[in-house]
Scaffold this motif. Structure first.
Motif, PDB file in Angstrom:
ATOM      1  N   PHE A 163       0.849  -1.186   0.000  1.00  0.00           N
ATOM      2  CA  PHE A 163       0.000   0.000   0.000  1.00  0.00           C
ATOM      3  C   PHE A 163       0.888   1.240   0.000  1.00  0.00           C
ATOM      4  CE2 PHE A 163      -2.528   3.322   2.131  1.00  0.00           C
ATOM      5  CZ  PHE A 163      -3.677   3.288   1.337  1.00  0.00           C
ATOM      6  N   GLY A 164       0.653   2.128  -0.974  1.00  0.00           N
ATOM      7  CA  GLY A 164       1.514   3.287  -1.130  1.00  0.00           C
ATOM      8  C   GLY A 164       0.905   4.598  -0.699  1.00  0.00           C
ATOM      9  N   GLY A 165      -0.300   4.568  -0.121  1.00  0.00           N
ATOM     10  CA  GLY A 165      -0.927   5.803   0.323  1.00  0.00           C
ATOM     11  C   GLY A 165      -0.161   6.437   1.476  1.00  0.00           C
ATOM     12  N   VAL A 166      -0.182   7.767   1.541  1.00  0.00           N
ATOM     13  CA  VAL A 166       0.500   8.490   2.612  1.00  0.00           C
ATOM     14  C   VAL A 166      -0.506   8.802   3.717  1.00  0.00           C
ATOM     15  CG1 VAL A 166       1.804  10.554   3.222  1.00  0.00           C
ATOM     16  CG2 VAL A 166       2.072   9.527   0.950  1.00  0.00           C
ATOM     17  N   PRO A 167      -0.323   8.225   4.914  1.00  0.00           N
ATOM     18  CA  PRO A 167      -1.269   8.478   6.008  1.00  0.00           C
ATOM     19  C   PRO A 167      -1.298   9.950   6.383  1.00  0.00           C
ATOM     20  CG  PRO A 167       0.159   6.604   6.501  1.00  0.00           C
ATOM     21  CD  PRO A 167       0.739   7.286   5.306  1.00  0.00           C
ATOM     22  N   ASP A 168      -2.511  10.472   6.623  1.00  0.00           N
ATOM     23  CA  ASP A 168      -2.628  11.849   7.085  1.00  0.00           C
ATOM     24  C   ASP A 168      -2.179  11.948   8.539  1.00  0.00           C
ATOM     25  OD1 ASP A 168      -3.591  12.626   4.625  1.00  0.00           O
ATOM     26  OD2 ASP A 168      -5.683  12.323   5.188  1.00  0.00           O
TER      27      ASP A 168
END
Length: 243
Positions: free
Chosen positions: A232-237
């Motif tokens: 998973f490559g999403g950047v956590p807020d």
């Protein structure tokens, strides 16, 4: 709360036997012997799971599955006389959660129904997910683990139970690489062997990318790690909401 199972098969002996087994296990059972009636009952009864035969007299099980997936994420267990890998994968592609090949043991069908309900969160609450919301890339992608909803660019995304399970497991650990077998184990969690399903992970990932990627060919959320699997490559807020 009693769960409702919709049995769709034009072979009366099959529905009668399965109905008896399911009632014994505490389920409420509704039956149908054709596609049009099945679609009407799926809409009116709102079953917790549908057992769907592929060979029906009016509409094919594949078409019924496609129609249901346009409006609902209800788990679907397919009954099929086709045992080839291509047929099994096609069932997964169009939205089925599992399949059983005829002839089958009624006990096996009951166990698979119980397994699907567990892993889709309809059998028992996932206590570790209660009250948790994960957000990524400035709220572009939101996972509400309480409601089991995925929101992409302010719109709720319709996903299958397996797609939700894949994304939620990967999103909890951004950057962690999962092999196909790792992901297969995440969506099973029931000790049942699913031959040939490892390859179907690619199909689920492809379908999921179409729903949460602006350009599925250049994904930023579900990344391929060549020779290994996916991550998973999403950047956590910075401020994810939690209980």
């Amino acid at each position: 709360m009693e769960k409702t199972i919709l049995l769709v098969d034009d072979e009366r002996m099959i529905t009668e036997v399965l109905e008896a087994y399911l009632i014994k296990e505490g389920y409420n059972v509704v039956t149908s012997d054709n596609g049009l009636d099945a679609l009407r009952k799926a809409d009116s009864v709102k079953p917790d799971l549908i057992v769907l035969d592929l060979m029906l007299p009016d509409i094919s099980g594949e078409e019924i599955c496609r129609l249901l997936r346009k409006e609902s994420d209800v788990p679907i267990l397919m009954l099929t006389a086709k045992s080839g890998e291509e047929e099994r994968i096609n069932g997964i592609v169009i939205g089925a959660d599992d399949y059983v090949t005829k002839p089958f043991s009624p006990k096996e069908v009951v166990v698979r129904i119980q397994a699907i309900l567990r892993r889709t969160g309809k059998q028992a609450p996932q206590t570790d997910d209660q009250g948790e919301i994960l957000t990524y890339n400035d709220n572009e992608l939101i996972l509400d683990l309480t409601k089991k909803e995925i929101v992409y660019r302010d719109e709720i995304v319709s996903v299958t139970p397996i797609e939700y399970k894949l994304l939620s497991n990967m999103a909890k650990y951004p950057g962690r690489v999962y092999s196909r077998m790792d992901l297969l184990e995440k969506i099973q969690e029931d000790g049942i062997s699913y031959e040939g399903y490892e390859r179907s992970i690619d199909t689920h990932i492809k379908n999921l990318r179409k729903k949460i990627e602006s350009d599925p060919r250049e994904p930023k959320y579900i990344l391929t790690v060549f020779g290994m699997g996916y991550k998973f490559g999403g950047v956590p807020d910075a401020k994810n909401a939690s209980r």
